[in-house]
Design a protein around this motif. Sequence first.
Motif, PDB file in Angstrom:
ATOM      1  N   GLY A 208       0.816  -1.207   0.000  1.00 44.16           N
ATOM      2  CA  GLY A 208       0.000   0.000   0.000  1.00 44.16           C
ATOM      3  C   GLY A 208       0.854   1.264   0.000  1.00 44.16           C
ATOM      4  N   VAL A 209       1.940   1.248   0.760  1.00 49.72           N
ATOM      5  CA  VAL A 209       2.865   2.393   0.769  1.00 49.72           C
ATOM      6  C   VAL A 209       3.461   2.599  -0.617  1.00 49.72           C
ATOM      7  N   LEU A 210       3.846   1.508  -1.278  1.00 48.73           N
ATOM      8  CA  LEU A 210       4.398   1.626  -2.632  1.00 48.73           C
ATOM      9  C   LEU A 210       3.369   2.188  -3.605  1.00 48.73           C
ATOM     10  N   ALA A 211       2.116   1.746  -3.496  1.00 50.90           N
ATOM     11  CA  ALA A 211       1.080   2.244  -4.398  1.00 50.90           C
ATOM     12  C   ALA A 211       0.885   3.750  -4.225  1.00 50.90           C
ATOM     13  N   VAL A 212       0.828   4.230  -2.984  1.00 48.03           N
ATOM     14  CA  VAL A 212       0.674   5.671  -2.739  1.00 48.03           C
ATOM     15  C   VAL A 212       1.899   6.433  -3.240  1.00 48.03           C
ATOM     16  N   ALA A 213       3.092   5.857  -3.075  1.00 46.95           N
ATOM     17  CA  ALA A 213       4.309   6.514  -3.558  1.00 46.95           C
ATOM     18  C   ALA A 213       4.290   6.640  -5.080  1.00 46.95           C
ATOM     19  N   PHE A 214       3.810   5.618  -5.780  1.00 47.45           N
ATOM     20  CA  PHE A 214       3.710   5.702  -7.238  1.00 47.45           C
ATOM     21  C   PHE A 214       2.688   6.762  -7.658  1.00 47.45           C
ATOM     22  N   LEU A 215       1.607   6.900  -6.914  1.00 47.59           N
ATOM     23  CA  LEU A 215       0.632   7.951  -7.204  1.00 47.59           C
ATOM     24  C   LEU A 215       1.248   9.336  -7.016  1.00 47.59           C
ATOM     25  N   ALA A 222       8.400  12.432 -12.224  1.00 46.03           N
ATOM     26  CA  ALA A 222       9.594  11.709 -11.790  1.00 46.03           C
ATOM     27  C   ALA A 222      10.835  12.464 -12.227  1.00 46.03           C
ATOM     28  N   ASP A 223      11.616  12.912 -11.258  1.00 44.46           N
ATOM     29  CA  ASP A 223      12.906  13.532 -11.514  1.00 44.46           C
ATOM     30  C   ASP A 223      13.846  13.130 -10.383  1.00 44.46           C
ATOM     31  N   VAL A 224      15.033  13.707 -10.369  1.00 43.53           N
ATOM     32  CA  VAL A 224      16.001  13.330  -9.349  1.00 43.53           C
ATOM     33  C   VAL A 224      15.477  13.658  -7.957  1.00 43.53           C
ATOM     34  N   GLY A 229      13.974  11.810  -2.914  1.00 42.27           N
ATOM     35  CA  GLY A 229      13.114  12.121  -1.768  1.00 42.27           C
ATOM     36  C   GLY A 229      12.050  11.076  -1.555  1.00 42.27           C
ATOM     37  N   GLY A 230      11.472  10.578  -2.646  1.00 42.76           N
ATOM     38  CA  GLY A 230      10.459   9.535  -2.516  1.00 42.76           C
ATOM     39  C   GLY A 230      11.029   8.239  -1.970  1.00 42.76           C
ATOM     40  N   ALA A 231      12.241   7.870  -2.409  1.00 42.04           N
ATOM     41  CA  ALA A 231      12.861   6.648  -1.892  1.00 42.04           C
ATOM     42  C   ALA A 231      13.123   6.764  -0.397  1.00 42.04           C
ATOM     43  N   GLY A 288      13.884  -0.321  -3.558  1.00 41.40           N
ATOM     44  CA  GLY A 288      14.359  -0.555  -4.915  1.00 41.40           C
ATOM     45  C   GLY A 288      13.225  -0.654  -5.922  1.00 41.40           C
ATOM     46  N   THR A 289      12.108  -1.241  -5.528  1.00 35.99           N
ATOM     47  CA  THR A 289      10.942  -1.305  -6.413  1.00 35.99           C
ATOM     48  C   THR A 289      10.447   0.096  -6.750  1.00 35.99           C
ATOM     49  N   PHE A 290      10.423   0.984  -5.756  1.00 38.81           N
ATOM     50  CA  PHE A 290      10.011   2.364  -6.010  1.00 38.81           C
ATOM     51  C   PHE A 290      10.974   3.053  -6.964  1.00 38.81           C
ATOM     52  N   LEU A 291      12.268   2.871  -6.755  1.00 43.61           N
ATOM     53  CA  LEU A 291      13.263   3.506  -7.625  1.00 43.61           C
ATOM     54  C   LEU A 291      13.152   2.993  -9.058  1.00 43.61           C
ATOM     55  N   ALA A 292      12.862   1.698  -9.216  1.00 44.28           N
ATOM     56  CA  ALA A 292      12.685   1.149 -10.562  1.00 44.28           C
ATOM     57  C   ALA A 292      11.501   1.814 -11.260  1.00 44.28           C
ATOM     58  N   GLY A 293      10.392   1.969 -10.536  1.00 43.75           N
ATOM     59  CA  GLY A 293       9.242   2.643 -11.118  1.00 43.75           C
ATOM     60  C   GLY A 293       9.522   4.096 -11.436  1.00 43.75           C
ATOM     61  N   ALA A 294      10.255   4.788 -10.561  1.00 45.95           N
ATOM     62  CA  ALA A 294      10.594   6.190 -10.803  1.00 45.95           C
ATOM     63  C   ALA A 294      11.480   6.341 -12.031  1.00 45.95           C
ATOM     64  N   ALA A 295      12.453   5.440 -12.187  1.00 46.40           N
ATOM     65  CA  ALA A 295      13.335   5.512 -13.353  1.00 46.40           C
ATOM     66  C   ALA A 295      12.550   5.275 -14.642  1.00 46.40           C
ATOM     67  N   GLY A 296      11.657   4.282 -14.635  1.00 45.80           N
ATOM     68  CA  GLY A 296      10.854   4.017 -15.815  1.00 45.80           C
ATOM     69  C   GLY A 296       9.921   5.164 -16.145  1.00 45.80           C
TER      70      GLY A 296
END
Length: 323
Positions: A208-215, A222-224, A229-231, A288-296
């Motif tokens: 759930g935390v990951l889903a809110v972070a992606f939102l 998505a930038d540096v 900061g999100g990670a 790491g899952t969040f960072l992968a989504g942010a990079a994509g």
Amino acid sequence: MSVLVATSLLAVATVTLASVPPRPLRSVITLVHALGLRVATDWLAVVALLSLGERVATGEGSITRSTVRRLALAVFVGGVAIEVSPLVRLVAEPSSVTTTVLVDGVASAVQEGLFAAGLFVATAAGGVALRDALGDRAGGGLPLAPTERRLPRVDPRAVVRVTRVMAAVAALWFGIEVASRLALGVPYFWLAVGESAVGALGGAVDYGVLAVAFLALAVDGADVRSAVGGAAAVWLVLVVFGIAVGVFSAGLGVVLVGATATPMGAVEAAGMGLWPAPESWTQLLATGTFLAGAAGLWVVQRTVPERDESESSAAVGDSGAPR
């Protein structure tokens, strides 16, 4: 096709690694193998989310419930295939395989696939609620509504939608866990129920935390700054919520000892009251899952303006007037 190829290659690699004879590096291989399964399963959900993000960014193709269902099914099936791949070696062995190993392995694979698909569905459902809440402030493409605020604004209605989806997934996970434990036989029924409840709650909180972070990335872009900061925010929130789940687990253990015939030794052996350390693999892999989504998502955002710019320049004649 890429999901199918990656899943097949991972299955072959899993069987190969599982066939390595015992040696000093066996523990390292086992650790890398276990982490690889978790990374690959979460990767499927990230790839599915990026496919939706690209549709939103380009405006090409509509996102319907049928689209979300098909992608969720692909994530679930791929996740189960990845997680169940270690059982291939056990089935191929000439010696008999115990029922306990098969039941536990298949149940665990289905549970991991459920959480991966739940992450995808929860983020998609939250995105719909978020776009409805933004209204006219949501422009075309991504990001939806960038601001200069340090923290992106995620509407509470989107968080509620994510919570509902993850609660449903956690309930399914809990049912499978309890059913598999009862099928295999457990000495203390209520302890098994309590452990299953804690596991379902912990998984629902993490995803759930990951889903809110992606939102939040979808809103602000998505930038540096947002990725770093999100990670950091994801890691901190997961640690805090992990401690909260640990406290709940401890309280539940006390209740089990006082209200049921469960002995304190069994509660302590089950690890009730423990929470993941800040440097644990659970926290690091989720970050790491969040960072992968942010990079994509960063790649998606950068490619869309370039395409629009080239199209606009091609639509202008030599006189400078639009064709």
